[in-house]
Design a protein around this motif. Structure first.
Motif, PDB file in Angstrom:
ATOM      1  N   ILE A   6      23.179  44.396   1.180  1.00  0.00           N
ATOM      2  CA  ILE A   6      22.993  45.659   1.883  1.00  0.00           C
ATOM      3  C   ILE A   6      23.869  46.768   1.300  1.00  0.00           C
ATOM      4  CG2 ILE A   6      24.719  45.183   3.663  1.00  0.00           C
ATOM      5  CD1 ILE A   6      22.859  46.533   5.660  1.00  0.00           C
ATOM      6  N   PHE A   7      25.065  46.416   0.819  1.00  0.00           N
ATOM      7  CA  PHE A   7      25.945  47.400   0.213  1.00  0.00           C
ATOM      8  C   PHE A   7      25.407  47.851  -1.149  1.00  0.00           C
ATOM      9  CE2 PHE A   7      28.775  45.577   3.332  1.00  0.00           C
ATOM     10  CZ  PHE A   7      29.579  46.633   3.716  1.00  0.00           C
ATOM     11  N   VAL A   8      24.914  46.892  -1.913  1.00  0.00           N
ATOM     12  CA  VAL A   8      24.375  47.218  -3.232  1.00  0.00           C
ATOM     13  C   VAL A   8      23.157  48.126  -3.091  1.00  0.00           C
ATOM     14  CG1 VAL A   8      23.460  46.292  -5.388  1.00  0.00           C
ATOM     15  CG2 VAL A   8      25.224  45.015  -4.143  1.00  0.00           C
ATOM     16  N   GLN A   9      22.293  47.806  -2.141  1.00  0.00           N
ATOM     17  CA  GLN A   9      21.093  48.621  -1.931  1.00  0.00           C
ATOM     18  C   GLN A   9      21.470  50.028  -1.465  1.00  0.00           C
ATOM     19  OE1 GLN A   9      18.233  47.141   0.964  1.00  0.00           O
ATOM     20  NE2 GLN A   9      16.572  48.063  -0.198  1.00  0.00           N
ATOM     21  N   LYS A  10      22.494  50.126  -0.614  1.00  0.00           N
ATOM     22  CA  LYS A  10      22.942  51.441  -0.167  1.00  0.00           C
ATOM     23  C   LYS A  10      23.472  52.254  -1.334  1.00  0.00           C
ATOM     24  CE  LYS A  10      24.113  54.561   2.931  1.00  0.00           C
ATOM     25  NZ  LYS A  10      23.114  55.315   3.719  1.00  0.00           N
ATOM     26  N   ALA A  11      24.149  51.597  -2.273  1.00  0.00           N
ATOM     27  CA  ALA A  11      24.665  52.292  -3.456  1.00  0.00           C
ATOM     28  C   ALA A  11      23.522  52.901  -4.257  1.00  0.00           C
ATOM     29  CB  ALA A  11      25.469  51.321  -4.325  1.00  0.00           C
ATOM     30  N   VAL A  12      22.441  52.144  -4.385  1.00  0.00           N
ATOM     31  CA  VAL A  12      21.259  52.662  -5.078  1.00  0.00           C
ATOM     32  C   VAL A  12      20.723  53.883  -4.338  1.00  0.00           C
ATOM     33  CG1 VAL A  12      18.861  52.176  -5.719  1.00  0.00           C
ATOM     34  CG2 VAL A  12      20.624  50.430  -6.071  1.00  0.00           C
ATOM     35  N   THR A  13      20.669  53.786  -3.018  1.00  0.00           N
ATOM     36  CA  THR A  13      20.120  54.859  -2.197  1.00  0.00           C
ATOM     37  C   THR A  13      20.901  56.164  -2.334  1.00  0.00           C
ATOM     38  OG1 THR A  13      19.334  53.251  -0.562  1.00  0.00           O
ATOM     39  CG2 THR A  13      19.467  55.536   0.144  1.00  0.00           C
ATOM     40  N   VAL A  14      22.232  56.076  -2.419  1.00  0.00           N
ATOM     41  CA  VAL A  14      23.036  57.303  -2.517  1.00  0.00           C
ATOM     42  C   VAL A  14      23.132  57.810  -3.955  1.00  0.00           C
ATOM     43  CG1 VAL A  14      24.387  56.715  -0.481  1.00  0.00           C
ATOM     44  CG2 VAL A  14      25.257  56.090  -2.751  1.00  0.00           C
ATOM     45  N   GLY A  15      22.543  57.089  -4.897  1.00  0.00           N
ATOM     46  CA  GLY A  15      22.497  57.573  -6.273  1.00  0.00           C
ATOM     47  C   GLY A  15      23.624  57.126  -7.175  1.00  0.00           C
ATOM     48  N   ALA A  16      24.330  56.054  -6.796  1.00  0.00           N
ATOM     49  CA  ALA A  16      25.400  55.541  -7.666  1.00  0.00           C
ATOM     50  C   ALA A  16      24.805  54.989  -8.960  1.00  0.00           C
ATOM     51  CB  ALA A  16      26.192  54.458  -6.951  1.00  0.00           C
TER      52      ALA A  16
END
Length: 214
Positions: free
Chosen positions: A89-99
Motif C-alpha cells: 500500500i505504501f509503494v502504490q501510494k508513492a506511485v500515486t503521488v508521483g515519486a
C-alpha cells in the motif's frame, strides 16, 4: 553534479546519508530538511535535482503529502522515497503521488547511489518486495490518469468527513475556518454530483481515501 536534498526527521540519519553520498564525486548535498513543510520550501529555493524523502515525519507534513506538493510546485525535481515501509500500500501510494523512486533504508549505499542516478536520468527506480511487473503496471496506469476532479485539500476534507469529524473539528485540524470547511463540502458535493453523505462515503471508500493520510 547531481544536487540532492535530504529529508528525514532524524538528524543522525540525515548525517549518515550525507557522509555516505558525499563519498560519490557525482553528488552534491545542497541541503537537509527535518519535515515535509521545510522540504517543500527548500525544494523551491535550493532547486535540487533529487530529493531523498522519508515518509514518517510526525511534525508537519508526511513524506507523501510533501512529495505531492513538490511535484506540483517544482515539477522538475525528482523524488526518491527512502523508508523502512515495504508494504504494497505504501509503494502504490508513492506511485500515486508521483515519486520517481522507492528504496528501503536497509539497502546498501550503492543501491541508493544507483537510485539517484537513475531517476536523475529520467527513469523510475523502485526496489521493494513488490513485483517489478506490478510496479510497472501501476506506473503505466498512473501516467494515463486524468487529473482528479478534487483538489488535495478537498480530498483531505472528504477523508476527515468519512472518519466522523464534525465541521469544527475539521476546521481546527486544518487551521481553517468553519465557513471554509462548509464551502469546501458544498464544492465537493457539486463536483462529484452527489446528494448525500452516504454517497460521499461510498465514493471515498471506492477511491481509497482511507488507506493513507493525504
Amino acid at each position: 553534479m547531481i544536487r540532492v536534498l535530504l529529508v528525514d526527521d532524524h538528524t543522525m540519519i540525515r548525517k549518515g546519508l550525507r557522509v555516505l553520498l558525499e563519498g560519490y564525486p557525482e553528488i552534491k548535498i545542497v541541503g537537509e530538511s527535518h519535515n515535509g513543510n521545510d522540504a517543500i520550501l527548500k525544494s523551491i529555493s535550493f532547486a535540487p535535482d533529487v530529493v531523498l524523502m522519508d515518509l514518517s515525519m510526525p511534525n508537519g507534513l508526511d513524506g507523501f503529502s510533501a512529495s505531492a506538493e513538490i511535484r506540483k510546485l517544482a515539477p522538475s525535481v525528482k523524488i526518491v522515497i527512502l523508508t523502512m515501509h515495504d508494504e504494497e500500500i505504501f509503494v502504490q501510494k508513492a506511485v500515486t503521488v508521483g515519486a520517481h523512486g522507492y528504496i528501503l533504508k536497509n539497502s546498501h549505499g550503492e543501491l541508493l547511489f544507483q537510485a539517484i542516478v537513475e531517476v536523475y536520468g529520467g527513469k523510475h527506480f523502485y526496489k521493494t518486495s513488490v513485483s517489478q511487473d506490478i510496479v510497472r503496471q501501476w506506473l503505466k496506469s498512473e501516467s494515463k490518469k486524468l487529473p482528479s476532479v478534487l483538489t488535495d485539500r478537498e480530498k483531505e476534507i472528504v477523508r476527515l468527513i468519512v472518519l466522523g469529524y464534525a465541521n469544527k473539528e475539521i476546521a481546527d485540524k486544518l487551521s481553517i475556518s468553519v465557513k471554509t470547511v462548509e464551502n469546501h463540502k458544498t464544492n465537493i458535493m457539486q463536483k462529484l454530483e452527489l446528494d448525500s453523505k452516504h454517497e460521499l462515503i461510498q465514493y471515498a471508500i471506492k477511491n481509497r481515501y482511507l488507506d493513507l493520510a493525504f
